[in-house]
Design an enzyme around this catalytic site. Structure first.
Site, short mmCIF file in Angstrom:
data_model
loop_
_atom_site.label_atom_id
_atom_site.label_comp_id
_atom_site.label_asym_id
_atom_site.label_seq_id
_atom_site.Cartn_x
_atom_site.Cartn_y
_atom_site.Cartn_z
N LEU A 20 6.53 4.90 20.66
CA LEU A 20 5.92 3.57 20.23
C LEU A 20 6.89 2.97 19.10
O LEU A 20 7.87 1.98 19.34
CB LEU A 20 4.99 3.74 18.89
N GLU A 22 11.79 3.65 18.06
CA GLU A 22 12.53 4.95 17.39
C GLU A 22 13.95 4.26 16.47
O GLU A 22 13.85 3.00 16.80
CB GLU A 22 13.50 5.59 18.56
N ASP A 137 12.69 -1.33 2.81
CA ASP A 137 13.15 -2.19 3.80
C ASP A 137 11.90 -2.85 4.60
O ASP A 137 11.86 -2.11 6.30
CB ASP A 137 13.48 -0.74 5.05
#
Length: 445
Positions: A20, A22, A137
């Site tokens: 999905l 990386e 993030d």
């Protein structure tokens, strides 16, 4: 073919499917719990990298905290397993796609709808901060929607894995996507995770309502200058109370920036705000987390990866879940949306032929090709806007003699990925399956 298990990797009670996403430290794969039939996402961390970066204690802390966090707007962590070389974090799988796909398909959102997502985001972030977990993030890829359109923040606690908190309690790592990152993070002077997360929430709110970024420059130094000065202008269609709030969140000085409790009390934010109703369970077992490492850093009860070699067989549900909504006409189209980082096509050629053809076409475009069973890594030799472009390709069997090829950007710039795909698809046109004799590719549907 028996029950779609051919070519599957099995870890514990999970059957692992397609990738999905990386990142540097981890891969996320779709998986199914064979005992319950439940679909999950599994984040796979490379143990050697974690040991090399002396991150074991930190990972244990982060994972333990994440397992205790149960909030309707945060992706739930189910369990943790380890093999000799990897750590597997089993997470809730959501099917509604990324929030930002909405912008790429419809343009900006109406203020009330943007506010609804912003309220859910702030609530999730606030809850995690109260448990001592910072995201660091927050960006479009981390904002997912479930099938009912509820916002789910992913990668909480996990995005910070390679980072360190120093003795003074401040964080010292420049991470994150520059456009969404607070000035003090770029400055590398040590920062308060809560204030930095709120800045990113402010940028996200701006993008939802404007349809574009507040700080956008092709040159990184020029971008940083804009961020340090908070040099942005709200478009005319923002209401004055939304403008005011965004300006207080995108305040370059973290000491005078509005705080999350103040945002929650803000008049614009409060209008139509319903705090989520959820119960925190009394007990959550952390046995699996402690079992990953004993004191020596060796895993205790290991799981084993088992695999057979041939293209992964994709069942109908997974096939549909890769398409936008349940509209099958878009299934094999090039989805060129604003934030798309992957694309797919179908082919009736044998899998080995597809691989040779991709290799043959990618090499003259300046790409180095690595093959591993029915997966390929295409690595660009030229340095682009965000470093070297790297593309992962994988072949799935969707029916006897019908294959789906998925190409995904794993590193580099999205626009450069689109340009590469355009050039690549010209060379692949003989192997792309066209539905209906003599018709153009399904793009006309």
């Amino acid at each position: 073919m028996s029950g779609g298990r051919i070519g599957r990797t099995r870890v514990g009670r999970y059957e692992i499917g397609r990738t999905l996403g990386e990142g540097t430290f981890a891969k996320v794969k779709f998986a199914r719990n064979v005992e319950t039939g439940e679909n999950v996402a599994i984040k796979i961390l490379d143990k050697e990298k974690i040991l090399r970066h002396k991150m074991i204690g930190q990972i244990k802390r982060e994972i333990s905290t994440m397992k205790l966090i149960k909030h309707p707007n945060v992706i739930q962590m189910h369990e943790v397993m380890a093999s000799k070389t990897k750590i597997y974090i089993v997470l809730e799988f959501v099917t509604g796609g990324e929030l930002f796909d909405k912008i790429s398909s419809r343009g900006r959102l109406k203020e009330d709808e943007a506010k609804r997502y912003f309220q859910q985001l702030v609530n999730a972030v606030d809850y995690c901060h109260s448990r001592g977990v910072f995201h660091r993030d927050l960006k479009p890829e981390n904002l997912l929607l479930d099938s009912s359109g509820v916002l789910k923040v992913s990668d909480f606690g996990l995005s910070a894995l390679p980072q360190q908190v120093r003795e003074d309690g401040l964080l010292y790592t420049t991470c994150g996507t520059p456009n969404y990152v607070a000035p003090e993070v770029i400055n590398n002077k040590g920062y308060d995770g809560a204030k930095a997360d709120l800045w990113s929430c402010g940028v996200i709110l701006f993008v939802l309502m404007a349809g574009y970024l507040p700080f956008e420059e092709s040159n990184l130094m020029a971008l940083y200058k804009k961020i340090f000065k908070a040099d942005f202008t709200c478009p005319s269609w923002f209401s004055s109370s939304a403008k005011k709030l965004i300006t207080r969140i995108l305040e370059p000085n973290p000491l005078t920036r509005i705080t999350i409790p103040e945002v929650i009390e803000n008049e614009w934010f409060k209008k139509g705000y319903k705090p989520p109703d959820f119960e925190t369970p009394d007990t959550t077992s952390l046995d699996d987390v402690h079992a990953i490492f004993d004191e020596s850093g060796e895993a205790v009860n290991l799981v084993v990866e088992r695999r057979e070699e041939r293209p992964v067989l994709m069942n109908a549900f997974e096939l549909i879940s890769t398409s936008q909504g349940l509209n099958l006409s878009t299934l094999f189209e090039k989805q060129m949306g604003l934030f798309k980082r992957e694309t797919r096509f179908a082919s009736k050629c044998p899998a080995n032929e597809i691989i040779s053809k991709i290799e043959e076409t990618a090499m003259p475009l300046g790409f180095d090709v690595k093959k591993n069973n029915y997966k390929m890594k295409l690595q660009g030799s030229k340095t682009g806007r965000k470093g070297h472009l790297s593309v992962a390709a994988e072949i799935f069997e969707v029916a006897p003699s019908l294959y789906m090829v998925e190409l995904r950007k794993s590193k580099g710039d999205t626009l450069e990925f689109h340009k590469f795909y355009k050039n690549l698809s010209t060379g692949l046109k003989d192997i792309v399956w066209k539905s209906g004799e003599g018709s153009k590719e399904t793009n006309d549907s």
